[in-house]
Design a protein around this motif. Sequence first.
Motif, PDB file in Angstrom:
ATOM      1  N   ALA A 154     -15.167  -6.180  49.447  1.00 44.70           N
ATOM      2  CA  ALA A 154     -16.358  -5.443  49.888  1.00 44.70           C
ATOM      3  C   ALA A 154     -16.153  -4.781  51.250  1.00 44.70           C
ATOM      4  O   ALA A 154     -16.657  -3.682  51.489  1.00 44.70           O
ATOM      5  CB  ALA A 154     -17.566  -6.379  49.951  1.00 44.70           C
ATOM      6  N   ARG A 165     -18.848   0.819  49.858  1.00 50.99           N
ATOM      7  CA  ARG A 165     -19.988   0.345  49.071  1.00 50.99           C
ATOM      8  C   ARG A 165     -20.763  -0.779  49.768  1.00 50.99           C
ATOM      9  O   ARG A 165     -21.853  -1.094  49.383  1.00 50.99           O
ATOM     10  CB  ARG A 165     -19.502  -0.101  47.700  1.00 50.99           C
ATOM     11  N   GLY A 166     -20.164  -1.438  50.752  1.00 47.39           N
ATOM     12  CA  GLY A 166     -20.868  -2.471  51.507  1.00 47.39           C
ATOM     13  C   GLY A 166     -20.944  -3.813  50.791  1.00 47.39           C
ATOM     14  O   GLY A 166     -20.362  -4.012  49.741  1.00 47.39           O
ATOM     15  N   VAL A 167     -21.669  -4.740  51.393  1.00 54.87           N
ATOM     16  CA  VAL A 167     -21.819  -6.106  50.899  1.00 54.87           C
ATOM     17  C   VAL A 167     -23.231  -6.284  50.364  1.00 54.87           C
ATOM     18  O   VAL A 167     -24.196  -5.949  51.049  1.00 54.87           O
ATOM     19  CB  VAL A 167     -21.556  -7.124  52.037  1.00 54.87           C
ATOM     20  N   ARG A 168     -23.341  -6.811  49.150  1.00 56.69           N
ATOM     21  CA  ARG A 168     -24.652  -7.069  48.538  1.00 56.69           C
ATOM     22  C   ARG A 168     -24.622  -8.392  47.797  1.00 56.69           C
ATOM     23  O   ARG A 168     -23.640  -8.706  47.131  1.00 56.69           O
ATOM     24  CB  ARG A 168     -25.023  -5.963  47.568  1.00 56.69           C
ATOM     25  N   LEU A 169     -25.709  -9.129  47.885  1.00 51.64           N
ATOM     26  CA  LEU A 169     -25.794 -10.443  47.265  1.00 51.64           C
ATOM     27  C   LEU A 169     -25.659 -10.364  45.743  1.00 51.64           C
ATOM     28  O   LEU A 169     -24.963 -11.169  45.134  1.00 51.64           O
ATOM     29  CB  LEU A 169     -27.096 -11.139  47.654  1.00 51.64           C
ATOM     30  N   ARG A 170     -26.298  -9.386  45.117  1.00 49.82           N
ATOM     31  CA  ARG A 170     -26.202  -9.262  43.655  1.00 49.82           C
ATOM     32  C   ARG A 170     -24.782  -8.949  43.220  1.00 49.82           C
ATOM     33  O   ARG A 170     -24.323  -9.437  42.202  1.00 49.82           O
ATOM     34  CB  ARG A 170     -27.169  -8.215  43.132  1.00 49.82           C
ATOM     35  N   GLU A 171     -24.083  -8.127  44.000  1.00 49.69           N
ATOM     36  CA  GLU A 171     -22.681  -7.843  43.688  1.00 49.69           C
ATOM     37  C   GLU A 171     -21.848  -9.114  43.788  1.00 49.69           C
ATOM     38  O   GLU A 171     -20.959  -9.337  42.985  1.00 49.69           O
ATOM     39  CB  GLU A 171     -22.109  -6.778  44.628  1.00 49.69           C
ATOM     40  N   TYR A 172     -22.141  -9.935  44.795  1.00 47.56           N
ATOM     41  CA  TYR A 172     -21.407 -11.197  44.939  1.00 47.56           C
ATOM     42  C   TYR A 172     -21.631 -12.083  43.722  1.00 47.56           C
ATOM     43  O   TYR A 172     -20.692 -12.709  43.225  1.00 47.56           O
ATOM     44  CB  TYR A 172     -21.822 -11.932  46.216  1.00 47.56           C
ATOM     45  N   ARG A 187     -22.650   2.621  42.429  1.00 47.33           N
ATOM     46  CA  ARG A 187     -22.878   1.187  42.311  1.00 47.33           C
ATOM     47  C   ARG A 187     -23.097   0.821  40.850  1.00 47.33           C
ATOM     48  O   ARG A 187     -23.597   1.622  40.079  1.00 47.33           O
ATOM     49  CB  ARG A 187     -24.117   0.770  43.106  1.00 47.33           C
ATOM     50  N   THR A 229     -27.068  -3.419  40.736  1.00 43.46           N
ATOM     51  CA  THR A 229     -26.939  -3.756  42.155  1.00 43.46           C
ATOM     52  C   THR A 229     -27.914  -2.976  43.027  1.00 43.46           C
ATOM     53  O   THR A 229     -27.954  -3.189  44.222  1.00 43.46           O
ATOM     54  CB  THR A 229     -25.507  -3.522  42.656  1.00 43.46           C
TER      55      THR A 229
END
Length: 136
Positions: free
Chosen positions: A53, A60-67, A131, A135
């Motif tokens: 990320a 695209r950055g950091v996102r909880l749903r992506e994690y 994305r 997300t």
Amino acid sequence: MRRRELLGFLAAGGVAYAADLALFLLLRPALGPLPAKGLSFLAGCTAAYLGNALGTYRRRGVRLREYAVFFGVNLAGAAVQAACLGVSHYGLGLTSPLADTVSGLGVGMVLATCLRFWGTRTLVFAAGGRRAPWTG
């Protein structure tokens, strides 16, 4: 696929593998193998996600749903490794330490890495800067 993307993915995975292994070896004597592996897997998965990320797919950055999706992809990869080991050890009767290493950490790791790369690229960090639909 760009070479830079693949190399970034492999670099993040290498750091994650080192974190997983180091934490497992540190925690195993105190907690036992399964709790230690559970915690080390979580740490390794988190390191791999952050590496991807913030590095490979940094735009695209950091996102909880992506994690969460990334974690699922990594669980699927772990299942592939376990399946390779199980088929070899229990199905084919190849029970030596060398056979277990080749099937789980050789064949299983290669197949799991392919699955993880595909899943990371298409399900977590959609290609072309878009994305993944869930997300936000």
